[in-house]
Design a protein around this motif. Structure first.
Motif, mmCIF file in Angstrom:
data_model
loop_
_atom_site.group_PDB
_atom_site.id
_atom_site.type_symbol
_atom_site.label_atom_id
_atom_site.label_comp_id
_atom_site.label_asym_id
_atom_site.label_seq_id
_atom_site.Cartn_x
_atom_site.Cartn_y
_atom_site.Cartn_z
ATOM 1 N N THR A 1 0.747 -1.054 0.075
ATOM 2 C CA THR A 1 -0.050 -0.025 -0.044
ATOM 3 C C THR A 1 0.999 1.423 -0.117
ATOM 4 O O THR A 1 0.327 2.289 -0.061
ATOM 5 C CB THR A 1 -0.983 0.092 1.030
ATOM 6 O OG1 THR A 1 -0.251 -0.074 2.306
ATOM 7 C CG2 THR A 1 -1.915 -1.118 1.309
ATOM 8 N N ALA A 2 2.016 1.303 -0.141
ATOM 9 C CA ALA A 2 3.019 2.452 -0.063
ATOM 10 C C ALA A 2 2.960 2.964 -1.443
ATOM 11 O O ALA A 2 3.079 2.444 -2.490
ATOM 12 C CB ALA A 2 4.465 1.792 0.439
ATOM 13 N N SER A 3 3.297 4.403 -1.251
ATOM 14 C CA SER A 3 3.526 5.048 -2.403
ATOM 15 C C SER A 3 4.795 4.937 -3.021
ATOM 16 O O SER A 3 5.729 4.287 -2.262
ATOM 17 C CB SER A 3 3.244 6.557 -2.101
ATOM 18 O OG SER A 3 4.596 7.136 -1.305
ATOM 19 N N GLY A 4 5.106 5.265 -4.138
ATOM 20 C CA GLY A 4 6.396 5.062 -4.630
ATOM 21 C C GLY A 4 7.179 5.848 -3.733
ATOM 22 O O GLY A 4 8.691 5.418 -3.580
ATOM 23 N N GLY A 5 7.318 7.228 -3.336
ATOM 24 C CA GLY A 5 8.048 7.780 -2.324
ATOM 25 C C GLY A 5 8.390 7.115 -1.203
ATOM 26 O O GLY A 5 9.514 6.857 -0.582
#
Length: 133
Positions: free
Chosen positions: A17-21
């Motif tokens: 669920t993490a963003s690319g950043g």
């Protein structure tokens, strides 16, 4: 044992669920962890473990390198720094030199801290834009 499975599920969910950043931040944190562990391994003369942890750190740096967009100017400035970090890790591994590993570690910490600031600033900007809509 059940707690370990729950923790593993939590970690998998965090990555999924993490963003690319946030994923990039996780990579930096993992690299830092492996370099620090390799330094401890070297000091304890656990050379096989040191080698394994340095290889893990090198793999993370490699992953960061292949995800750079060569069309973006900053990528052309970051790539040589990543190459230098990988070189310092390799040399530190071959020469069993804590100083070389610590130098690589300091660069990765600096990248991580800068990346944290980018994420914070991006969130502030997105929040401000969302509040105006």
């Amino acid at each position: 044992m059940a707690a370990n499975k729950h923790y593993q599920a939590y970690q998998n969910n965090s990555v999924n669920t993490a963003s690319g950043g946030e994923l990039t931040l996780m990579l930096y944190n993992g690299c830092i962890k492996f370099i620090k562990q390799s330094i401890k391994d070297l000091q304890n003369e656990s050379f096989e473990a040191k080698n394994t942890n340095i290889q893990k750190a090198q793999n993370i740096i490699h992953e960061l390198m292949v995800t750079l967009d060569p069309e973006v100017e900053i990528s052309q400035q970051i790539m040589p720094l990543y190459e230098y970090i990988k070189f310092q890790l390799k040399e530190g591994n071959v020469k069993n030199d804590v100083n070389l590993l610590e130098e690589a570690l300091n660069y990765v910490i600096e990248f991580r801290d800068t990346w944290k600031q980018v994420i914070i600033q991006t969130r502030k900007t997105q929040y401000a834009q969302g509040a105006q809509v």
